[in-house]
Design an enzyme around this catalytic site. Sequence first.
Site, PDB file in Angstrom:
ATOM      1  CG  LEU A 178      50.022   9.724  35.632  1.00 41.87           C
ATOM      2  CD1 LEU A 178      49.255  10.450  34.313  1.00 41.87           C
ATOM      3  CD2 LEU A 178      50.088   8.442  35.205  1.00 41.87           C
ATOM      4  CG  HIS A 179      51.587  16.396  37.000  1.00 40.09           C
ATOM      5  ND1 HIS A 179      52.943  16.592  37.317  1.00 40.09           N
ATOM      6  CD2 HIS A 179      51.351  16.857  35.777  1.00 40.09           C
ATOM      7  CE1 HIS A 179      53.369  17.248  36.203  1.00 40.09           C
ATOM      8  NE2 HIS A 179      52.525  17.276  35.187  1.00 40.09           N
ATOM      9  CG  ASP A 180      46.542  15.876  39.022  1.00 41.25           C
ATOM     10  OD1 ASP A 180      47.047  16.608  39.666  1.00 41.25           O
ATOM     11  OD2 ASP A 180      45.493  16.310  38.168  1.00 41.25           O
TER      12      ASP A 180
END
Length: 313
Positions: A242-244
Amino acid sequence: MADRQKIIIDTDPGQDDAVAMLLAFGSPELEILGITAVAGNVPLKLTEKNARKICELAGKPETKVFAGAIRPLVRDPVSAEEVHGKTGLDGPDLPEPTMKLQEQYAVDFIVETIMSEKFGTVTLCPLGPLTNIALALIREPKIAKRIRQIVLMGGGFFEGGNVTPAAEFNIFVDPQAADLVFRSGIPIVMMPLDVTHKALTKASRVEKFRKLGTRVGNATADMLEFFELFDERKYGSDGGPLHDPCVIAYLLKPELFSGRECNVAIETGSELTMGMTVIDWWGVTKRPKNALVMHDIDHDGFFDLLVERLGRL
């Protein structure tokens, strides 16, 4: 409550961008001055629409959304439908937005806002390629000294890249823009793949969003279940990174992250390593430190924060 942090979210939604936006909307410590869309995960006509869909999902249709760069500064556009689906937000069935797109160009909005807000009070939160930010710096170089900080998702070092062996998607799409931003002198906090690959949407975590029993909770679970399929196949992991949302989580709870000040240079000359973030982690060059590069995350604390804040929407 202490003064709210003023932020501009620059984004190319994307399911993980959507979760980052929802986290910001659920957090009263943040004042979202506007959302600027850029071409990235999908083309601009979809990213600006997706940004408005998420504002409406969050019950925040009064948020100002601006459309920005339709393509990278120099290179041909690259997108990532294979990860995010045709719409960029595949998974939940979100209605077409009824809120209007602002008429002003995103780059002009960024410049005008930073020049009119008090010196050193606006944080830029880029979740996609850095084209809009670079264009704003080209248009009005004076903004560089006025920006409080840039907290961005992009790059990788020990993890390498995710679209080429060397490059992470956001930086690869517009390496020339990234190069300009990293040489701007603005304080930068960088969330590379090294951190985001430790923030995995395991089934038990996705279930917590569904258990909220809300429209936002269900839509988030649907988005994550779609989004993680690509990464589970690619990495063989339980869940996808879950990058952002790491960008927004850092503004709320910086203690969830640890890293160090480094020099970061962007490769723009070699096709083999185009868009690589060359991070001097061990301090082997004399190049000045220009970014706080994060390396570790308290992933349980991160997901607890996400569930708690999205639960407020």
